[in-house]
Motif scaffolding. Structure first.
Motif, PDB file in Angstrom:
ATOM      1  N   MET A 161      -1.289  -4.815   8.211  1.00  0.00           N
ATOM      2  CA  MET A 161      -0.418  -5.091   7.064  1.00  0.00           C
ATOM      3  C   MET A 161      -0.325  -6.598   6.805  1.00  0.00           C
ATOM      4  SD  MET A 161       2.633  -2.293   7.631  1.00  0.00           S
ATOM      5  CE  MET A 161       3.439  -2.731   6.094  1.00  0.00           C
ATOM      6  N   ALA A 162      -0.345  -7.384   7.872  1.00  0.00           N
ATOM      7  CA  ALA A 162      -0.321  -8.843   7.705  1.00  0.00           C
ATOM      8  C   ALA A 162      -1.579  -9.317   6.982  1.00  0.00           C
ATOM      9  CB  ALA A 162      -0.194  -9.521   9.066  1.00  0.00           C
ATOM     10  N   ASP A 163      -2.710  -8.651   7.259  1.00  0.00           N
ATOM     11  CA  ASP A 163      -3.949  -9.001   6.556  1.00  0.00           C
ATOM     12  C   ASP A 163      -3.821  -8.711   5.057  1.00  0.00           C
ATOM     13  OD1 ASP A 163      -5.153  -9.862   8.853  1.00  0.00           O
ATOM     14  OD2 ASP A 163      -6.227  -7.983   9.237  1.00  0.00           O
ATOM     15  N   VAL A 164      -3.182  -7.590   4.728  1.00  0.00           N
ATOM     16  CA  VAL A 164      -2.973  -7.262   3.311  1.00  0.00           C
ATOM     17  C   VAL A 164      -2.115  -8.329   2.640  1.00  0.00           C
ATOM     18  CG1 VAL A 164      -1.897  -5.619   1.716  1.00  0.00           C
ATOM     19  CG2 VAL A 164      -3.268  -4.776   3.626  1.00  0.00           C
ATOM     20  N   VAL A 165      -1.050  -8.728   3.321  1.00  0.00           N
ATOM     21  CA  VAL A 165      -0.166  -9.763   2.771  1.00  0.00           C
ATOM     22  C   VAL A 165      -0.932 -11.072   2.588  1.00  0.00           C
ATOM     23  CG1 VAL A 165       1.867 -11.182   3.250  1.00  0.00           C
ATOM     24  CG2 VAL A 165       1.930  -8.727   3.703  1.00  0.00           C
ATOM     25  N   ALA A 166      -1.760 -11.412   3.578  1.00  0.00           N
ATOM     26  CA  ALA A 166      -2.519 -12.662   3.501  1.00  0.00           C
ATOM     27  C   ALA A 166      -3.484 -12.654   2.316  1.00  0.00           C
ATOM     28  CB  ALA A 166      -3.284 -12.888   4.805  1.00  0.00           C
ATOM     29  N   VAL A 167      -4.180 -11.525   2.118  1.00  0.00           N
ATOM     30  CA  VAL A 167      -5.114 -11.438   0.989  1.00  0.00           C
ATOM     31  C   VAL A 167      -4.346 -11.464  -0.332  1.00  0.00           C
ATOM     32  CG1 VAL A 167      -6.870 -10.024  -0.130  1.00  0.00           C
ATOM     33  CG2 VAL A 167      -6.833 -10.204   2.354  1.00  0.00           C
ATOM     34  N   ASN A 168      -3.208 -10.772  -0.366  1.00  0.00           N
ATOM     35  CA  ASN A 168      -2.379 -10.803  -1.577  1.00  0.00           C
ATOM     36  C   ASN A 168      -1.930 -12.223  -1.906  1.00  0.00           C
ATOM     37  OD1 ASN A 168      -2.007  -8.388  -3.047  1.00  0.00           O
ATOM     38  ND2 ASN A 168      -0.809  -7.513  -1.379  1.00  0.00           N
ATOM     39  N   ASN A 169      -1.582 -12.969  -0.871  1.00  0.00           N
ATOM     40  CA  ASN A 169      -1.167 -14.361  -1.092  1.00  0.00           C
ATOM     41  C   ASN A 169      -2.311 -15.192  -1.664  1.00  0.00           C
ATOM     42  OD1 ASN A 169       1.415 -13.886  -0.170  1.00  0.00           O
ATOM     43  ND2 ASN A 169       0.993 -14.546   1.927  1.00  0.00           N
ATOM     44  N   LEU A 170      -3.521 -14.949  -1.158  1.00  0.00           N
ATOM     45  CA  LEU A 170      -4.683 -15.664  -1.689  1.00  0.00           C
ATOM     46  C   LEU A 170      -4.918 -15.309  -3.159  1.00  0.00           C
ATOM     47  CD1 LEU A 170      -7.183 -15.372   1.312  1.00  0.00           C
ATOM     48  CD2 LEU A 170      -5.974 -17.419   0.547  1.00  0.00           C
ATOM     49  N   ILE A 171      -4.743 -14.019  -3.472  1.00  0.00           N
ATOM     50  CA  ILE A 171      -4.909 -13.590  -4.866  1.00  0.00           C
ATOM     51  C   ILE A 171      -3.844 -14.232  -5.748  1.00  0.00           C
ATOM     52  CG2 ILE A 171      -4.762 -11.594  -6.410  1.00  0.00           C
ATOM     53  CD1 ILE A 171      -6.061  -9.928  -4.198  1.00  0.00           C
ATOM     54  N   ASN A 172      -2.615 -14.292  -5.241  1.00  0.00           N
ATOM     55  CA  ASN A 172      -1.541 -14.932  -6.012  1.00  0.00           C
ATOM     56  C   ASN A 172      -1.828 -16.414  -6.234  1.00  0.00           C
ATOM     57  OD1 ASN A 172      -0.093 -12.543  -6.200  1.00  0.00           O
ATOM     58  ND2 ASN A 172       1.122 -12.950  -4.364  1.00  0.00           N
ATOM     59  N   ASP A 173      -2.336 -17.073  -5.188  1.00  0.00           N
ATOM     60  CA  ASP A 173      -2.696 -18.491  -5.336  1.00  0.00           C
ATOM     61  C   ASP A 173      -3.797 -18.657  -6.377  1.00  0.00           C
ATOM     62  OD1 ASP A 173      -0.852 -19.120  -3.414  1.00  0.00           O
ATOM     63  OD2 ASP A 173      -2.315 -19.298  -1.778  1.00  0.00           O
ATOM     64  N   LEU A 174      -4.761 -17.741  -6.329  1.00  0.00           N
ATOM     65  CA  LEU A 174      -5.859 -17.801  -7.298  1.00  0.00           C
ATOM     66  C   LEU A 174      -5.341 -17.531  -8.706  1.00  0.00           C
ATOM     67  CD1 LEU A 174      -8.904 -18.306  -7.159  1.00  0.00           C
ATOM     68  CD2 LEU A 174      -9.251 -15.837  -7.003  1.00  0.00           C
ATOM     69  N   GLN A 175      -4.386 -16.607  -8.806  1.00  0.00           N
ATOM     70  CA  GLN A 175      -3.792 -16.306 -10.106  1.00  0.00           C
ATOM     71  C   GLN A 175      -3.034 -17.513 -10.651  1.00  0.00           C
ATOM     72  OE1 GLN A 175      -4.165 -13.271 -11.752  1.00  0.00           O
ATOM     73  NE2 GLN A 175      -3.250 -14.353 -13.482  1.00  0.00           N
ATOM     74  N   ASP A 176      -2.311 -18.200  -9.764  1.00  0.00           N
ATOM     75  CA  ASP A 176      -1.595 -19.413 -10.183  1.00  0.00           C
ATOM     76  C   ASP A 176      -2.575 -20.475 -10.673  1.00  0.00           C
ATOM     77  OD1 ASP A 176       0.795 -18.240  -9.518  1.00  0.00           O
ATOM     78  OD2 ASP A 176       0.947 -19.201  -7.552  1.00  0.00           O
ATOM     79  N   ALA A 177      -3.683 -20.608  -9.943  1.00  0.00           N
ATOM     80  CA  ALA A 177      -4.693 -21.590 -10.348  1.00  0.00           C
ATOM     81  C   ALA A 177      -5.302 -21.215 -11.697  1.00  0.00           C
ATOM     82  CB  ALA A 177      -5.783 -21.685  -9.282  1.00  0.00           C
ATOM     83  N   LEU A 178      -5.510 -19.910 -11.910  1.00  0.00           N
ATOM     84  CA  LEU A 178      -6.058 -19.461 -13.189  1.00  0.00           C
ATOM     85  C   LEU A 178      -5.073 -19.729 -14.327  1.00  0.00           C
ATOM     86  CD1 LEU A 178      -8.377 -18.011 -14.662  1.00  0.00           C
ATOM     87  CD2 LEU A 178      -7.186 -15.851 -14.215  1.00  0.00           C
ATOM     88  N   GLU A 179      -3.794 -19.490 -14.064  1.00  0.00           N
ATOM     89  CA  GLU A 179      -2.781 -19.756 -15.088  1.00  0.00           C
ATOM     90  C   GLU A 179      -2.741 -21.243 -15.431  1.00  0.00           C
ATOM     91  OE1 GLU A 179      -1.019 -17.689 -16.904  1.00  0.00           O
ATOM     92  OE2 GLU A 179      -2.059 -16.026 -15.927  1.00  0.00           O
ATOM     93  N   ALA A 180      -2.897 -22.083 -14.418  1.00  0.00           N
ATOM     94  CA  ALA A 180      -2.919 -23.525 -14.669  1.00  0.00           C
ATOM     95  C   ALA A 180      -4.128 -23.897 -15.524  1.00  0.00           C
ATOM     96  CB  ALA A 180      -2.953 -24.281 -13.342  1.00  0.00           C
ATOM     97  N   ARG A 181      -5.275 -23.292 -15.218  1.00  0.00           N
ATOM     98  CA  ARG A 181      -6.474 -23.539 -16.024  1.00  0.00           C
ATOM     99  C   ARG A 181      -6.287 -23.022 -17.453  1.00  0.00           C
ATOM    100  NH1 ARG A 181      -9.900 -27.446 -14.368  1.00  0.00           N
ATOM    101  NH2 ARG A 181     -10.509 -27.180 -12.182  1.00  0.00           N
ATOM    102  N   ARG A 182      -5.611 -21.880 -17.574  1.00  0.00           N
ATOM    103  CA  ARG A 182      -5.381 -21.329 -18.909  1.00  0.00           C
ATOM    104  C   ARG A 182      -4.499 -22.277 -19.736  1.00  0.00           C
ATOM    105  NH1 ARG A 182      -4.131 -16.502 -17.451  1.00  0.00           N
ATOM    106  NH2 ARG A 182      -6.158 -15.571 -17.878  1.00  0.00           N
ATOM    107  N   ALA A 183      -3.517 -22.871 -19.084  1.00  0.00           N
ATOM    108  CA  ALA A 183      -2.667 -23.847 -19.774  1.00  0.00           C
ATOM    109  C   ALA A 183      -3.483 -25.070 -20.191  1.00  0.00           C
ATOM    110  CB  ALA A 183      -1.515 -24.260 -18.862  1.00  0.00           C
ATOM    111  N   GLN A 184      -4.408 -25.483 -19.320  1.00  0.00           N
ATOM    112  CA  GLN A 184      -5.282 -26.608 -19.665  1.00  0.00           C
ATOM    113  C   GLN A 184      -6.182 -26.253 -20.848  1.00  0.00           C
ATOM    114  OE1 GLN A 184      -7.358 -27.420 -16.022  1.00  0.00           O
ATOM    115  NE2 GLN A 184      -5.567 -28.317 -15.003  1.00  0.00           N
ATOM    116  N   LEU A 185      -6.648 -25.000 -20.879  1.00  0.00           N
ATOM    117  CA  LEU A 185      -7.501 -24.567 -21.988  1.00  0.00           C
ATOM    118  C   LEU A 185      -6.720 -24.579 -23.301  1.00  0.00           C
ATOM    119  CD1 LEU A 185     -10.202 -23.430 -22.977  1.00  0.00           C
ATOM    120  CD2 LEU A 185      -9.345 -21.129 -22.428  1.00  0.00           C
TER     121      LEU A 185
END
Length: 254
Positions: free
Chosen positions: A109-133
């Motif tokens: 379950m900790a692995d699931v949380v860790a991967v979810n956190n990575l996805i959330n970080d990636l989503q945040d980075a994508l949102e930042a790029r979208r704002a830049q676009l």
């Protein structure tokens, strides 16, 4: 004062019933190299009497010293099928297996949380790029608007005004090029992020599958009563009696 002489009693095969001799030799062989835990595992896995399969019925211990007979009886009491000690060992090992599997579930379950956190970080980075676009596209539209306004503004065509208009247009075109480059740069960065999402979602599915598998194993292990310390004490006491009894028996059969 002279040191006491230690008398070691050995098997006198002629004085002991042949069936008992065969049983004791087989028992010593079955116990060879085994700890109490391994002996318990062997008995649990056995389909029949296991290491006591050659035990004479009724037990014939005539001619066997009392200390050896006591050791044999102790081993039979500890390891016979259905004995309290063997049952306690089974419960204790089941308790430990379930505890370890619960840890495995937690780790999965900790692995699931860790991967979810990575996805959330990636989503945040994508949102930042979208704002830049959005900012780059807004800047591009602003330059287009300024170029359009400049083209539509009335002008007096003099040498000086033409030079000024040319310089202004050149500056606007430079800004337009920069805005377009920035837009293309952000779009490229966003495109490069897409494979990372696919990889992360793939890892997430694997992590979730591991959680399901870990839970399936856990569900197959029965829950044990909360008095596991009682079983632990029985196992510890049994291990001590086992070692003492095996030592006596091996010495006798040596």
């Amino acid at each position: 004062m002279a040191a006491p002489v230690l008398v070691v009693v050995r098997l006198d095969a002629a004085a002991v019933d042949p069936a008992t001799v065969a049983y004791l030799r087989d028992l010593v062989g079955a116990l060879n190299g085994k700890t109490f835990q391994l002996a318990c595992d062997s008995q649990i896995a056995a389909a029949d009497a296991g290491m006591f399969r050659l035990r004479p019925e009724p037990s014939l211990l005539a001619g066997v010293p009392d200390s050896v007979a006591s050791a044999i009886n102790a081993l039979e009491e500890l390891l016979r099928q259905g004995s309290p000690a063997l049952a306690a060992y089974q419960r204790h090992t089941t308790f430990l297996r379930r505890a370890r599997q619960e840890e495995a579930v937690g780790a999965a379950m900790a692995d699931v949380v860790a991967v979810n956190n990575l996805i959330n970080d990636l989503q945040d980075a994508l949102e930042a790029r979208r704002a830049q676009l959005v900012a780059a596209q807004s800047a591009k539209r602003q330059v287009f608007a300024e170029i359009t306004a400049a083209a539509r503004s009335p002008a007096v065509f003099t040498e000086e005004s033409c030079a000024w208009a040319a310089a202004e247009l050149a500056a606007l075109l430079t800004r337009l090029g920069q805005a377009q480059e920035r837009e293309a740069e952000v779009e490229m960065a966003m495109a490069r992020m897409m494979p990372s999402f696919l990889v992360m979602f793939w890892h997430l599915e694997i992590a979730k599958a591991r959680v399901d598998a870990a839970y399936a194993v856990l569900d197959a292990i029965p829950e044990m009563p909360n008095n596991w310390m009682d079983d632990f004490q029985v196992v510890c006491d049994g291990a001590m009696r086992f070692e003492e009894s095996v030592s006596v028996l091996r010495e006798y059969m040596a």
